[in-house]
Design a protein around this motif. Structure first.
Motif, PDB file in Angstrom:
ATOM      1  N   LYS B 421       0.845  -1.200   0.000  1.00 51.86           N
ATOM      2  CA  LYS B 421       0.000   0.000   0.000  1.00 51.86           C
ATOM      3  C   LYS B 421       0.879   1.249   0.000  1.00 51.86           C
ATOM      4  O   LYS B 421       0.502   2.292  -0.535  1.00 51.86           O
ATOM      5  CB  LYS B 421      -0.871  -0.052   1.260  1.00 51.86           C
ATOM      6  N   ASN B 422       2.044   1.109   0.591  1.00 50.16           N
ATOM      7  CA  ASN B 422       2.984   2.221   0.636  1.00 50.16           C
ATOM      8  C   ASN B 422       3.625   2.451  -0.724  1.00 50.16           C
ATOM      9  O   ASN B 422       3.827   3.583  -1.150  1.00 50.16           O
ATOM     10  CB  ASN B 422       4.060   1.943   1.693  1.00 50.16           C
ATOM     11  N   ARG B 423       3.927   1.363  -1.441  1.00 52.61           N
ATOM     12  CA  ARG B 423       4.534   1.498  -2.771  1.00 52.61           C
ATOM     13  C   ARG B 423       3.556   2.120  -3.750  1.00 52.61           C
ATOM     14  O   ARG B 423       3.907   2.979  -4.536  1.00 52.61           O
ATOM     15  CB  ARG B 423       4.956   0.128  -3.305  1.00 52.61           C
ATOM     16  N   PHE B 425      -0.666   3.118  -3.562  1.00 52.16           N
ATOM     17  CA  PHE B 425      -1.886   3.030  -2.760  1.00 52.16           C
ATOM     18  C   PHE B 425      -3.030   2.361  -3.509  1.00 52.16           C
ATOM     19  O   PHE B 425      -4.027   1.976  -2.926  1.00 52.16           O
ATOM     20  CB  PHE B 425      -2.323   4.416  -2.267  1.00 52.16           C
TER      21      PHE B 425
END
Lengths: 633, 633
Positions: B421-423, B425
């Motif tokens: 999700k950080n890489r 969203f």
């Protein structure tokens, strides 16, 4: 006329990639109370600090027992348990007292005395116990990073011991409207004033995206003024949007102003509308020049500004996509990615998309459109009947509950639409005004559920039915009587000429404003001209076309033309004089198969209501004795 | 134990109809600046006050001309026009000077002198002129009544001269949490405390629905206290919600409190979860008792409170519906409308819905679920493979971008989910923990895209592949090496016993917490017991099951059991001692056809990243030399 800036034609994705890389936006984060974090974007993965429940507790109101002491209890063999040694009363959520390991629910016990109960069922170990961490185990991920926080997330985070959460700070987006003629909406508008409304739309968009906005005062079209406004704004905000002046025209200073304080990275993107967008930077902050026409502005905001500034919060809501069948051919330039606004109707379980007019100045087309078709660069367009992907601006449920009407215009459609939404907000009447013949085409192409028309067959004097039989043969249709209405000549009350018939338009050389080809009103006018033996070329302004009765009335009211033709109610709304030339039947036509549509039934109930008829009386010029009568064709 | 109130079993729609009729809610309206009206609901149809544009203006930068004077101009025959008499310079938006009737754009003119230009194209009347009302005609409906105002509506309203708009006043919803053990989240929680989080979820829901909320302090489970809280709240608010105490148990005073100040109309509705809801009224204001379990509370809020209190604003966003195929049978009681939480995956272009656990206390199931299946009253349920309608809690786009993983649990899945999700969203990893054998079933039933497993074949010593071949024959699958991980016995650091092997669990009569049937870890434990010649019945707590490594670790950490079995990282996270019993292969398995899924590629890139491997090192107990290696089966 100094076309100082050469506009490039960057592919939009290349432009965004390049610009975003150059900007290298750094998000800031802040801590907020979990309870206040609705809609914010998490800046870190949130892992539970404590388990929920954080001790073994009763899942029922009842008694905590030692399972082993209950073994053997059944319908025949009751067991008596003593309070303290064998059981303790527990309510839902109470901790299980030490040494007990099961719960019997209150319904399954019989009270013997204040200190003893009888049971007739044994309990298994851990029965009716919510064990520690049953819901959330300490250290479990509750929500990941870059997640938009919902009410259930707030509940789960607090349950997991998280009282504060790190979220991205909302960037502050400064918006500078520019232009010499641009004014705030006021009560003393004069010719030449242009009302400033883009900045308010931008601010609302920015807020909808989960960010803060600040609208600055209007900057005049002078380089110094724009530079001054920009200097103030970029210091106060994280992002600056300058509206208009982004083209390369006479008074377009945005490029110069950004260059003076920082750097323009890209000027001109291969999108339509929206090409002249400017992507610049001042001290690492994005400064974006957005074109002035509202539709261009909207698409630049949604497709360029949004993905760029969303980097501050690592999130944006993407539009849903659906597949739809095109009801008309769409041609597009090879040079641009083109955004085509479409109306969407659910017709026979298929989405049918009908392109709307493409003018960049038509704010109402943004209000009325349901979705956007993107025709990629290097594509010539799509054929009628082709299945295309659309981005939705409404929900599928809204589209499903919309009755799509395409046909002839009358102000009473607005009244019906408003009143229908009032009766039940779920249902919407969406009407597109393309004239009676346009309605017939839409019915034939199955672009709409229902159509309005008033077409006089000169031979028989009959309305509508001859046209339907001729142009839409072989379909099961039903004609639903709507109103009889009065058409006539509209003139200003303070006119300095006399007019009492069609002939006077020619004889007094009055300027006229006409309706578009294919509209029943135009056919009526042509019919009346023919009867009077007048050649269209003898009417000044015969070629000037408007799409609705109200538009004709407005042109007359504002002195743009001496007279026009239209319905009584339009003249009445605009406070014009009206010289009747005849009554006509304005009817509804639809395929029989749509008679059961919920949205149609709501529409029918609306127009048959007393409230609606009262409104027709108020508007004037309508007879509704037959309203609702159905004639199967 | 006084079951004072008899609970009815009203059909939900009947209950809502009856209650809403009795309440007879009157909306209030207020005027707001149009620019501040985003998301508000219009309380009247909004008709344009002025046309836009409100005068004829130029659509281009160029010159205004008299069309008749341009006739005859072409490539060969240029015409010279004189400033003042033949043309005036106009910019986009400038009014067309009197007596001119067309605009030639700047690109099509050649400047001859300061006061003359040359043209090589004739202009038609009205060409390049935006005529009065082209966008919005005075008196046209811009938005109907009961419409949720969007950014484009704000733009169009201001363009149409509307500076203020009537909207519904947001009702103020008071929320009273009750209960003796209920406490605000704090740093000194003690056994028996129940953290209050429902009220915060309610407040966020109410805000999401476009209303105001006010959360009151916690009222103790005393009739007087609840009456006092209710009296204050109903005077200050338009609506009051009392949380918990709505059942008919020992300490459920909501019924009495509402009756004391007003009237209970309905107590008990045929929905599950959520039956004990109370629908009451004090002086015409709705007072609703909502049950305490978070899942029950959520469904009562969404399905009862929302439709009732939305009457104050005549609007609510309805959930989108989709059709999905059930991957498992769903049984339901004939007595209730039942709400079943489901996970939804887009597998082979079909939505597959997998029911989640039904416990009413599982907040995380609300966080993790994608939609809700409603099984109507008088329905026994649905069969596996049946197509059902679901209400969506996420967007279709979100579901499309979700990689559905069902299988064996490891804390590194949380890490992957968070990091993915950080890489980007857009992409989500959704993992359900049902054990290795559960994963195999899910793969066979096509409920998921990918599965995790660690299944040791006792005969060959080989991991996973023998099981896949046996249980999922005939499918093209790929095994993707994930990690080698260390399993062992987890014990508290402050233990008062010694343990160095499986045998010690039996020999020292330690209490144990096990994993659920079908989990690879349980199979491993059984294998180790067998090797050691120990009978499961000799292990105290063998029957106590937890679903994840972290849940076992939490039970051990909290002294609920002396020891448990699990991976090193779980012991490490919970700060437990760890006695290794062996290494095993924890692998990914998926159908070959999903190798191209965007969400899978993002997942693969995530777990192959250095950042992820660093995290594995930090958690400890993992070897990843083969990570990403693919074995086609």
């Amino acid at each position: 006329m100094n076309n100082k800036a050469y506009l490039t034609n960057y592919d939009i994705n290349e432009a965004l990639d390049k610009y975003i890389k150059l900007l290298n936006i750094k998000e800031s984060t802040e801590e907020t109370e979990t309870k206040d974090s609705l809609g914010r974007i998490s800046a870190e993965g949130v892992y539970a600090k404590i388990s929920n429940p954080f001790y073994n507790c009763s899942a029922m109101d009842g008694i905590a027992v030692k399972a082993v002491k209950t073994h053997g209890a059944n319908e025949k063999n009751h067991i008596i348990l003593e309070k303290g040694t064998d059981y303790e009363e527990v309510d839902t959520g109470d901790p299980i007292p030490e040494s007990f390991d099961a719960v019997i629910m209150v319904e399954d016990i019989i009270k013997e005395s204040e200190t003893s109960v009888k049971i007739h069922k044994s309990a298994a170990r851990w029965e009716n116990i919510r064990s520690l961490g049953e819901d959330i185990v300490e250290s479990t991920l509750i929500i990941g990073k870059n997640h938009k926080i919902r009410p259930v997330d707030i509940g789960a985070m607090i349950a997991g011991g998280i009282s504060k959460v790190h979220v991205y700070k909302k960037p502050l987006v400064g918006i500078i409207p520019t232009g010499d003629e641009i004014v705030e909406l006021n009560d003393n508008l004069k010719i030449g004033d242009i009302i400033e409304f883009n900045s308010k739309m931008f601010a609302a968009q920015v807020n909808e995206w989960g960010m803060e906005s600040k609208v600055y005062g209007i900057a005049k079209d002078k380089k110094e003024d724009i530079i001054a406004a920009l200097e103030k704004a970029y210091k106060e905000c994280d992002v600056v949007i300058i509206n208009a002046g982004s083209s390369a025209g006479r008074e377009d200073y945005t490029y110069d102003a950004v260059s003076a304080l920082g750097k323009v990275h890209i000027h001109g993107i291969a999108i339509k509308p929206g090409k002249p967008a400017i992507l610049g930077e001042i001290n690492g902050k994005p400064v974006i020049g957005v074109p002035g026409y509202p539709v261009s502005a909207y698409f630049v905001m949604e497709n360029i500004v949004k993905p760029v500034i969303s980097k501050y919060i690592n999130f944006f809501d993407e539009k849903e996509e659906i597949e739809a069948v095109l009801s008309r051919r769409v041609m597009s330039s090879l040079k641009y990615l083109e955004f085509i606004r479409v109306k969407i109707g659910l017709v026979d379980e298929k989405y049918i998309a009908t392109p709307l007019q493409r003018g960049a100045g038509t704010t109402m087309s943004l209000v009325n459109c349901d979705g956007v078709l993107e025709v990629p660069q290097n594509y010539e367009g799509y054929e009628k009947g082709e299945t295309v992907k659309l981005k939705l601006l409404k929900t599928q449920k809204e589209i499903k509950n919309t009755l799509v009407l395409i046909g002839s215009h009358d102000p009473i459609l607005d009244t019906a639409s408003d009143m229908m939404k009032n009766r039940n907000f779920r249902y919407t009447l969406s009407s597109a005004h393309v004239g009676s013949m346009g309605g017939i085409t839409a019915l034939r192409n199955e672009e709409c559920h229902i159509s309005t028309m008033h077409l006089l067959d000169e031979e028989t004097g009959e309305y509508n039915i001859p046209f339907i039989k001729k142009y839409i043969p072989g379909k099961e249709l039903v004609l639903i009587k709507f109103v009889k209405r009065t058409q006539g000549i509209m003139v200003r009350k303070d006119r300095k000429f006399s007019v009492s018939s069609i002939e006077d338009i020619k004889n007094n050389n009055l300027s006229f404003v006409n309706r578009q080809k294919g509209s029943g009103t135009r056919l009526l006018f042509d019919y009346e001209l023919k009867k009077a033996g007048i050649n269209p070329e003898e009417i000044t302004g015969y070629e000037r076309e408007e799409l609705t009765h109200l538009a004709v009335a407005a042109a007359v009211k504002n002195g743009d033309a001496d007279c026009g033709i239209g319905v009584y109610s339009a003249a009445n709304i605009m406070n014009l004089d009206f010289i009747p030339i005849g009554d006509e039947h304005y009817d509804l036509v639809m395929p029989v198969k749509y008679l059961g549509l919920e949205s149609f039934l709501e529409f029918l109930n609306t127009i048959k209501s007393d409230e609606y008829k009262k409104q027709l009386d108020k508007m004037g010029g309508y007879a509704y004795d037959e309203l609702g009568k159905m004639i199967y064709l």
